[in-house]
Design an enzyme around this catalytic site. Structure first.
Site, PDB file in Angstrom:
ATOM      1  N   TYR A 154       7.090  14.413   5.280  1.00  0.00           N
ATOM      2  CA  TYR A 154       8.491  14.049   4.969  1.00  0.00           C
ATOM      3  C   TYR A 154       8.563  12.687   4.275  1.00  0.00           C
ATOM      4  O   TYR A 154       9.272  12.519   3.281  1.00  0.00           O
ATOM      5  CB  TYR A 154       9.256  14.044   6.287  1.00  0.00           C
ATOM      6  CG  TYR A 154      10.747  13.826   6.219  1.00  0.00           C
ATOM      7  CD1 TYR A 154      11.620  14.877   5.947  1.00  0.00           C
ATOM      8  CD2 TYR A 154      11.298  12.573   6.489  1.00  0.00           C
ATOM      9  CE1 TYR A 154      12.994  14.676   5.931  1.00  0.00           C
ATOM     10  CE2 TYR A 154      12.667  12.360   6.484  1.00  0.00           C
ATOM     11  CZ  TYR A 154      13.510  13.421   6.201  1.00  0.00           C
ATOM     12  OH  TYR A 154      14.873  13.218   6.198  1.00  0.00           O
ATOM     13  N   LYS A 158       9.956  11.900   0.584  1.00  0.00           N
ATOM     14  CA  LYS A 158      11.093  10.993   0.391  1.00  0.00           C
ATOM     15  C   LYS A 158      10.714   9.784  -0.469  1.00  0.00           C
ATOM     16  O   LYS A 158      11.555   9.251  -1.200  1.00  0.00           O
ATOM     17  CB  LYS A 158      11.634  10.535   1.753  1.00  0.00           C
ATOM     18  CG  LYS A 158      12.249  11.664   2.591  1.00  0.00           C
ATOM     19  CD  LYS A 158      13.340  12.391   1.841  1.00  0.00           C
ATOM     20  CE  LYS A 158      14.270  13.179   2.748  1.00  0.00           C
ATOM     21  NZ  LYS A 158      15.235  13.994   1.977  1.00  0.00           N
TER      22      LYS A 158
HETATM   23  P1  NAP Z   1      20.662  19.500   8.351  1.00  0.00           P
HETATM   24  O1  NAP Z   1      21.844  19.345   9.250  1.00  0.00           O
HETATM   25  O2  NAP Z   1      19.433  20.128   8.899  1.00  0.00           O
HETATM   26  O3  NAP Z   1      21.149  20.277   7.027  1.00  0.00           O
HETATM   27  C1  NAP Z   1      20.252  20.606   6.017  1.00  0.00           C
HETATM   28  C2  NAP Z   1      20.734  21.866   5.326  1.00  0.00           C
HETATM   29  O4  NAP Z   1      19.802  22.173   4.267  1.00  0.00           O
HETATM   30  C3  NAP Z   1      20.733  23.073   6.275  1.00  0.00           C
HETATM   31  O5  NAP Z   1      21.938  23.791   6.134  1.00  0.00           O
HETATM   32  C4  NAP Z   1      19.532  23.873   5.809  1.00  0.00           C
HETATM   33  O6  NAP Z   1      19.636  25.251   6.002  1.00  0.00           O
HETATM   34  C5  NAP Z   1      19.529  23.563   4.315  1.00  0.00           C
HETATM   35  N1  NAP Z   1      18.239  23.888   3.708  1.00  0.00           N
HETATM   36  C6  NAP Z   1      16.998  23.705   4.241  1.00  0.00           C
HETATM   37  N2  NAP Z   1      16.054  24.149   3.405  1.00  0.00           N
HETATM   38  C7  NAP Z   1      16.708  24.648   2.325  1.00  0.00           C
HETATM   39  C8  NAP Z   1      16.274  25.258   1.116  1.00  0.00           C
HETATM   40  N3  NAP Z   1      14.972  25.464   0.859  1.00  0.00           N
HETATM   41  N4  NAP Z   1      17.207  25.657   0.219  1.00  0.00           N
HETATM   42  C9  NAP Z   1      18.522  25.467   0.464  1.00  0.00           C
HETATM   43  N5  NAP Z   1      18.993  24.893   1.589  1.00  0.00           N
HETATM   44  C10 NAP Z   1      18.097  24.496   2.505  1.00  0.00           C
HETATM   45  O7  NAP Z   1      20.187  18.097   7.777  1.00  0.00           O
HETATM   46  P2  NAP Z   1      20.973  16.729   7.435  1.00  0.00           P
HETATM   47  O8  NAP Z   1      20.693  15.784   8.508  1.00  0.00           O
HETATM   48  O9  NAP Z   1      22.374  17.013   7.013  1.00  0.00           O
HETATM   49  O10 NAP Z   1      20.089  16.234   6.186  1.00  0.00           O
HETATM   50  C11 NAP Z   1      20.497  16.398   4.830  1.00  0.00           C
HETATM   51  C12 NAP Z   1      19.539  15.605   3.957  1.00  0.00           C
HETATM   52  O11 NAP Z   1      19.552  14.242   4.366  1.00  0.00           O
HETATM   53  C13 NAP Z   1      18.080  16.048   4.044  1.00  0.00           C
HETATM   54  O12 NAP Z   1      17.467  15.928   2.781  1.00  0.00           O
HETATM   55  C14 NAP Z   1      17.490  15.068   5.011  1.00  0.00           C
HETATM   56  O13 NAP Z   1      16.094  14.950   4.841  1.00  0.00           O
HETATM   57  C15 NAP Z   1      18.233  13.817   4.628  1.00  0.00           C
HETATM   58  N6  NAP Z   1      18.243  12.773   5.658  1.00  0.00           N
HETATM   59  C16 NAP Z   1      18.808  13.007   6.870  1.00  0.00           C
HETATM   60  C17 NAP Z   1      18.797  11.995   7.828  1.00  0.00           C
HETATM   61  C18 NAP Z   1      19.419  12.179   9.196  1.00  0.00           C
HETATM   62  O14 NAP Z   1      19.252  11.257  10.036  1.00  0.00           O
HETATM   63  N7  NAP Z   1      20.108  13.236   9.487  1.00  0.00           N
HETATM   64  C19 NAP Z   1      18.195  10.762   7.525  1.00  0.00           C
HETATM   65  C20 NAP Z   1      17.631  10.576   6.276  1.00  0.00           C
HETATM   66  C21 NAP Z   1      17.669  11.592   5.334  1.00  0.00           C
HETATM   67  P3  NAP Z   1      19.010  25.942   7.341  1.00  0.00           P
HETATM   68  O15 NAP Z   1      19.925  25.569   8.435  1.00  0.00           O
HETATM   69  O16 NAP Z   1      19.041  27.392   7.061  1.00  0.00           O
HETATM   70  O17 NAP Z   1      17.625  25.388   7.499  1.00  0.00           O
END
Ligand code: NAP
Length: 254
Positions: A154, A158
């Site tokens: 990851y 990133k």
């Molecule tokens: P999340 O709640 O897990 O939502 C991610 C969404 O992306 C889910 O609906 C997932 O679908 C979808 N997804 C996964 N793989 C995919 C693919 N191959 N094609 C299309 N859609 C896909 O995550 P989040 O926390 O909102 O994170 C969103 C972004 O922010 C990510 O890039 C994450 O790495 C980044 N981020 C998050 C945090 C944090 O603390 N939350 C911190 C830093 C960065 P499924 O449910 O079907 O898997």
């Protein structure tokens, strides 16, 4: 009048969490919204929330790590709503493990989703932006890009996105396309709740523990990220490109 009226924004991974908040936030500024996630049916809640703002919305069940499906989606958006002028690369997964236990599959899935997926979406969308001589691309990096135990896959993806951000800012700047990244810290979503459960912790307790380590003494909510992404997509940020904006309640990593 909204700041994004007349624009068409595509947000990936928008069924929940940060992507859902971004879709709604850009819609509030008047952009028509295309959303994608792995399964079309998972997007119903986002579609309803976007529709409630009064803009047009289209939803696609697409895996961003599949180049051909991404190309087809970007063409479908052009037909359904108009050419993409804003792209928010947000879709993501975690497959955490220490290096000695990390499998090829865990490595490849994470790189394919974050890094290759963002590349495929951007390559397809920029063609439409170049023609319009206007575009905004936002990548989703993370404080994990600075290094995080158990996240070799990851954090590499990133960090790679930060390189992509700077390179594409150079390549696409002459076409009036801004390319930036947000790097969230701990944001309260299903992704961080799943991490808590994997570590055998109660998600609320985990959140409270983490909040104490953050200078602003709280974890983030999806809207914190969506507000910054929205700013980067408006012409108020038209002289900002190639930047990584940490949205972490800290100067970078807490
Ligand atoms: P999340 O709640 O897990 O939502 C991610 C969404 O992306 C889910 O609906 C997932 O679908 C979808 N997804 C996964 N793989 C995919 C693919 N191959 N094609 C299309 N859609 C896909 O995550 P989040 O926390 O909102 O994170 C969103 C972004 O922010 C990510 O890039 C994450 O790495 C980044 N981020 C998050 C945090 C944090 O603390 N939350 C911190 C830093 C960065 P499924 O449910 O079907 O898997």
């Amino acid at each position: 009048m909204g700041k994004l009226e007349g624009r068409v924004a595509l947000i990936t991974g928008a069924a929940r969490g940060i992507g859902q908040a971004e879709a709604v936030r850009l819609a509030e500024e008047g952009a028509d919204i295309a959303v994608c996630d792995l399964r079309r049916e998972d997007l119903e809640e986002t579609v309803a929330a976007v529709k409630a703002t009064g803009v047009r919305v289209a939803a696609y069940g697409v895996d961003v790590s599949d180049s051909a499906s991404v190309n087809a989606m970007v063409e479908a958006v052009a037909k359904d709503l108009g050419p993409v002028s804003i792209l928010v690369n947000n879709a993501g997964i975690t497959r955490d493990n220490l290096i000695y236990r990390m499998t090829d599959e865990e490595w490849n899935q994470v790189i394919a989703t974050h890094l290759s997926g963002s590349f495929y979406c951007t390559r397809a969308a920029q063609a439409h932006m170049v023609k319009q001589r206007w575009g905004k691309i936002v990548f989703t990096s993370s404080t994990s890009a600075l290094g995080n135990r158990g996240q070799a896959n990851y954090s590499s993806a990133k960090a790679g996105l930060q390189g992509l951000t700077r390179t594409l800012a150079v390549e696409l700047g002459p076409f009036n396309i801004n390319v930036n990244a947000v790097a969230p810290g701990f944001i309260d979503t299903e992704m961080t709740r799943a991490t808590a459960r994997r570590l055998g912790k109660d998600p609320e307790e985990f959140k409270n523990e983490r909040a104490q380590l953050i200078p602003l003494r709280r974890v983030g909510v999806p809207r914190d990220v969506a507000n910054v992404v929205c700013f980067l997509c408006t012409d108020e940020a038209s002289y900002v490109t190639g930047q990584v904006i940490y949205v972490s309640g800290a100067p970078g990593r807490a």
